[in-house]
Design an enzyme around this catalytic site. Structure first.
Site, PDB file in Angstrom:
ATOM      1  N   ARG A   1      50.916 -11.751 -15.974  1.00  0.00           N
ATOM      2  CA  ARG A   1      50.922 -11.890 -17.395  1.00  0.00           C
ATOM      3  C   ARG A   1      52.405 -12.519 -17.156  1.00  0.00           C
ATOM      4  O   ARG A   1      53.354 -11.943 -16.708  1.00  0.00           O
ATOM      5  CB  ARG A   1      50.998 -10.824 -18.224  1.00  0.00           C
TER       6      ARG A   1
ATOM      7  N   HIS B   1      46.786 -21.139 -16.389  1.00  0.00           N
ATOM      8  CA  HIS B   1      46.006 -19.913 -16.202  1.00  0.00           C
ATOM      9  C   HIS B   1      44.659 -20.067 -15.462  1.00  0.00           C
ATOM     10  O   HIS B   1      43.479 -19.783 -16.164  1.00  0.00           O
ATOM     11  CB  HIS B   1      46.137 -19.227 -17.816  1.00  0.00           C
TER      12      HIS B   1
ATOM     13  N   GLU C   1      52.538 -17.891 -23.918  1.00  0.00           N
ATOM     14  CA  GLU C   1      51.458 -18.782 -23.511  1.00  0.00           C
ATOM     15  C   GLU C   1      50.604 -18.953 -24.766  1.00  0.00           C
ATOM     16  O   GLU C   1      50.486 -18.093 -25.641  1.00  0.00           O
ATOM     17  CB  GLU C   1      50.645 -18.130 -22.413  1.00  0.00           C
TER      18      GLU C   1
HETATM   19  P1  NAP Z   1      44.934  -3.054 -11.051  1.00  0.00           P
HETATM   20  O1  NAP Z   1      43.943  -2.957  -9.978  1.00  0.00           O
HETATM   21  O2  NAP Z   1      44.896  -2.106 -12.252  1.00  0.00           O
HETATM   22  O3  NAP Z   1      46.471  -3.148 -10.281  1.00  0.00           O
HETATM   23  C1  NAP Z   1      47.630  -3.178 -11.056  1.00  0.00           C
HETATM   24  C2  NAP Z   1      48.753  -2.517 -10.118  1.00  0.00           C
HETATM   25  O4  NAP Z   1      49.850  -2.568 -10.624  1.00  0.00           O
HETATM   26  C3  NAP Z   1      48.374  -1.263  -9.934  1.00  0.00           C
HETATM   27  O5  NAP Z   1      48.578  -1.005  -8.557  1.00  0.00           O
HETATM   28  C4  NAP Z   1      49.655  -0.330 -10.758  1.00  0.00           C
HETATM   29  O6  NAP Z   1      50.194   0.706  -9.661  1.00  0.00           O
HETATM   30  C5  NAP Z   1      50.618  -1.318 -10.573  1.00  0.00           C
HETATM   31  N1  NAP Z   1      51.739  -0.980 -11.726  1.00  0.00           N
HETATM   32  C6  NAP Z   1      51.307  -0.890 -13.070  1.00  0.00           C
HETATM   33  N2  NAP Z   1      52.632  -0.710 -13.553  1.00  0.00           N
HETATM   34  C7  NAP Z   1      53.387  -0.737 -12.755  1.00  0.00           C
HETATM   35  C8  NAP Z   1      54.981  -0.615 -12.906  1.00  0.00           C
HETATM   36  N3  NAP Z   1      55.396  -0.425 -14.057  1.00  0.00           N
HETATM   37  N4  NAP Z   1      55.544  -1.074 -11.560  1.00  0.00           N
HETATM   38  C9  NAP Z   1      55.068  -1.156 -10.531  1.00  0.00           C
HETATM   39  N5  NAP Z   1      53.623  -1.311 -10.366  1.00  0.00           N
HETATM   40  C10 NAP Z   1      52.946  -0.980 -11.466  1.00  0.00           C
HETATM   41  O7  NAP Z   1      44.977  -4.454 -11.609  1.00  0.00           O
HETATM   42  P2  NAP Z   1      44.412  -5.871 -11.128  1.00  0.00           P
HETATM   43  O8  NAP Z   1      42.795  -6.030 -11.302  1.00  0.00           O
HETATM   44  O9  NAP Z   1      44.992  -5.931  -9.685  1.00  0.00           O
HETATM   45  O10 NAP Z   1      44.902  -6.898 -12.183  1.00  0.00           O
HETATM   46  C11 NAP Z   1      46.417  -6.913 -12.319  1.00  0.00           C
HETATM   47  C12 NAP Z   1      46.646  -7.931 -13.461  1.00  0.00           C
HETATM   48  O11 NAP Z   1      46.680  -9.333 -13.271  1.00  0.00           O
HETATM   49  C13 NAP Z   1      45.849  -7.724 -14.868  1.00  0.00           C
HETATM   50  O12 NAP Z   1      46.195  -6.414 -15.627  1.00  0.00           O
HETATM   51  C14 NAP Z   1      45.949  -9.133 -15.582  1.00  0.00           C
HETATM   52  O13 NAP Z   1      46.880  -9.088 -16.579  1.00  0.00           O
HETATM   53  C15 NAP Z   1      46.300 -10.006 -14.416  1.00  0.00           C
HETATM   54  N6  NAP Z   1      45.318 -10.869 -14.245  1.00  0.00           N
HETATM   55  C16 NAP Z   1      45.574 -12.230 -14.100  1.00  0.00           C
HETATM   56  C17 NAP Z   1      44.589 -13.183 -13.813  1.00  0.00           C
HETATM   57  C18 NAP Z   1      45.000 -14.684 -14.180  1.00  0.00           C
HETATM   58  O14 NAP Z   1      43.814 -15.342 -14.451  1.00  0.00           O
HETATM   59  N7  NAP Z   1      46.029 -15.151 -13.743  1.00  0.00           N
HETATM   60  C19 NAP Z   1      43.364 -12.965 -13.570  1.00  0.00           C
HETATM   61  C20 NAP Z   1      43.065 -11.618 -13.542  1.00  0.00           C
HETATM   62  C21 NAP Z   1      43.910 -10.620 -13.732  1.00  0.00           C
HETATM   63  P3  NAP Z   1      49.317   2.168  -9.425  1.00  0.00           P
HETATM   64  O15 NAP Z   1      48.266   1.708  -8.498  1.00  0.00           O
HETATM   65  O16 NAP Z   1      50.453   3.016  -8.802  1.00  0.00           O
HETATM   66  O17 NAP Z   1      48.997   2.744 -10.688  1.00  0.00           O
END
Ligand code: NAP
Length: 318
Positions: free
Chosen positions: A238, A285, A267
């Site tokens: 994000r 995006h 955005e």
């Molecule tokens: P996820 O599986 O929930 O992974 C997020 C990771 O971030 C988790 O490992 C979490 O750690 C870690 N985290 C959260 N807060 C943190 C902090 N303050 N410091 C360090 N690490 C932290 O989510 P995901 O499915 O990988 O997706 C991640 C993000 O990508 C989404 O939330 C979305 O905003 C973005 N995204 C973007 C697109 C795009 O089109 N560009 C597409 C899909 C997703 P823990 O495991 O230790 O809790």
């Protein structure tokens, strides 16, 4: 009274066909974000609403509709930082998302950006298109070698791990990460104490944490200053996770090797200063933008809606 479902955007044909077959659904034809009035109507007139990126269901809209008819916001997308989940819950509204369906496609876009930024692909493409390419020579457009370099992942979740896997097995890269907990993905990864130390240690720093208040400006002026002069910053998460003004300054002063961005702090606004720079790759995006992934995401939304109407446990409650 029939249970009503609002889809706030048109989705792929197969998802639309299933939604029409299974539910009393209204499908909004506009592709723009919902206005405040549309959000109020959504909460008042529908039992379930499918919002998506940019539809800000925050305290302001719930204050207008304190006892909403809507009991489920079935978000299209894994990121739900545009929804205030605590306020929604306090108003009796559950929130679901679409995890997993987006992982590989988004990791692929991260790799696209790593390669494009490192190898100056967008700049090179512009050179060819403008007719200014003078022909090959040994010191032309020298970029950063990728294979065997050090990768740093901020947020080793589903997408972070998929990026690390591609970099480790595909490009022989050494993987480091900063996270809130230890990760064991099944290949060698090294946890680094904090984001700043991670930034100092790697050639490619990739942002893969969720957005929201907790991670806003996690990559700030200090983290950018810690990066090595050859290093590239990639953001597929994000926009607000990176302090955009500080990134622009670092790129303008050539303090880092480059950046690859799929998302932006404000955005869809992309500042002219960013667009003027050759050392940043800018994508609109595109993370999950394939027909099959968008259909899979849509089906996941509909699975949550179906479970809700059947009174069953929600598969992807956030
Ligand atoms: P996820 O599986 O929930 O992974 C997020 C990771 O971030 C988790 O490992 C979490 O750690 C870690 N985290 C959260 N807060 C943190 C902090 N303050 N410091 C360090 N690490 C932290 O989510 P995901 O499915 O990988 O997706 C991640 C993000 O990508 C989404 O939330 C979305 O905003 C973005 N995204 C973007 C697109 C795009 O089109 N560009 C597409 C899909 C997703 P823990 O495991 O230790 O809790």
């Amino acid at each position: 009274m029939a249970q009503r479902f609002l889809m706030a955007r048109p989705l792929t044909d197969e998802v639309v066909a299933r939604a029409r077959a299974e539910f009393d659904v209204e499908i909004r034809t506009e592709t723009s974000v919902l206005t405040q009035d549309e959000m109020i109507r959504a909460l008042q007139e529908f039992d379930v609403v499918m919002p998506t990126l940019g539809d800000v269901f925050g305290a302001e809209v719930f204050a207008v509709v304190p006892n909403p008819r809507c009991k489920l916001l079935a978000n299209f997308g894994v990121g739900f930082n545009h929804i205030d989940v605590a306020v929604a819950e306090a108003n009796g509204v559950a929130v679901t998302n679409t995890p997993g369906a987006v992982t590989d496609a988004t990791a692929d876009i991260a790799l696209t950006l790593i390669l494009m930024s490192a190898r100056r692909a967008a700049e090179g493409e512009r050179l060819v298109r403008t007719g200014d390419w003078p022909g090959w020579h040994p010191t032309q457009m020298l970029g950063e070698h990728v294979t065997g370099k050090k990768l740093g992942v901020i947020g080793m979740g589903r997408i972070g791990e998929a990026i690390a896997r591609r970099c480790h097995f595909g490009f022989g890269m050494e993987v480091f990460y900063a996270a809130r907990s230890d990760k064991t993905p099944g290949f060698d990864v090294t946890r680094v104490a904090d984001v700043k130390s991670l930034a100092a240690a790697v050639d490619f720093l990739v942002v893969a944490v969720p957005g929201g208040a907790e991670t806003r400006h996690l990559v700030d002026v200090d983290v950018l200053a810690a990066m090595q002069p050859n290093a590239h910053l990639i953001n597929i998460a994000r926009g607000e996770v990176i302090e955009q003004a500080a990134l622009i300054a670092a790129l303008e002063q050539r303090r880092i090797g480059g950046a690859g961005l799929d998302v932006y702090e404000f955005e869809p606004e992309v500042p002219q200063a960013l667009r003027d720079l050759d050392n940043v790759t800018l994508l609109p995006h595109l993370g999950t933008a394939t027909e099959e992934v968008r259909s899979n995401m849509g089906h996941m939304v509909l699975d949550n809606v179906a479970a809700f109407f059947a009174g069953q446990a929600l598969p992807n409650l956030v």
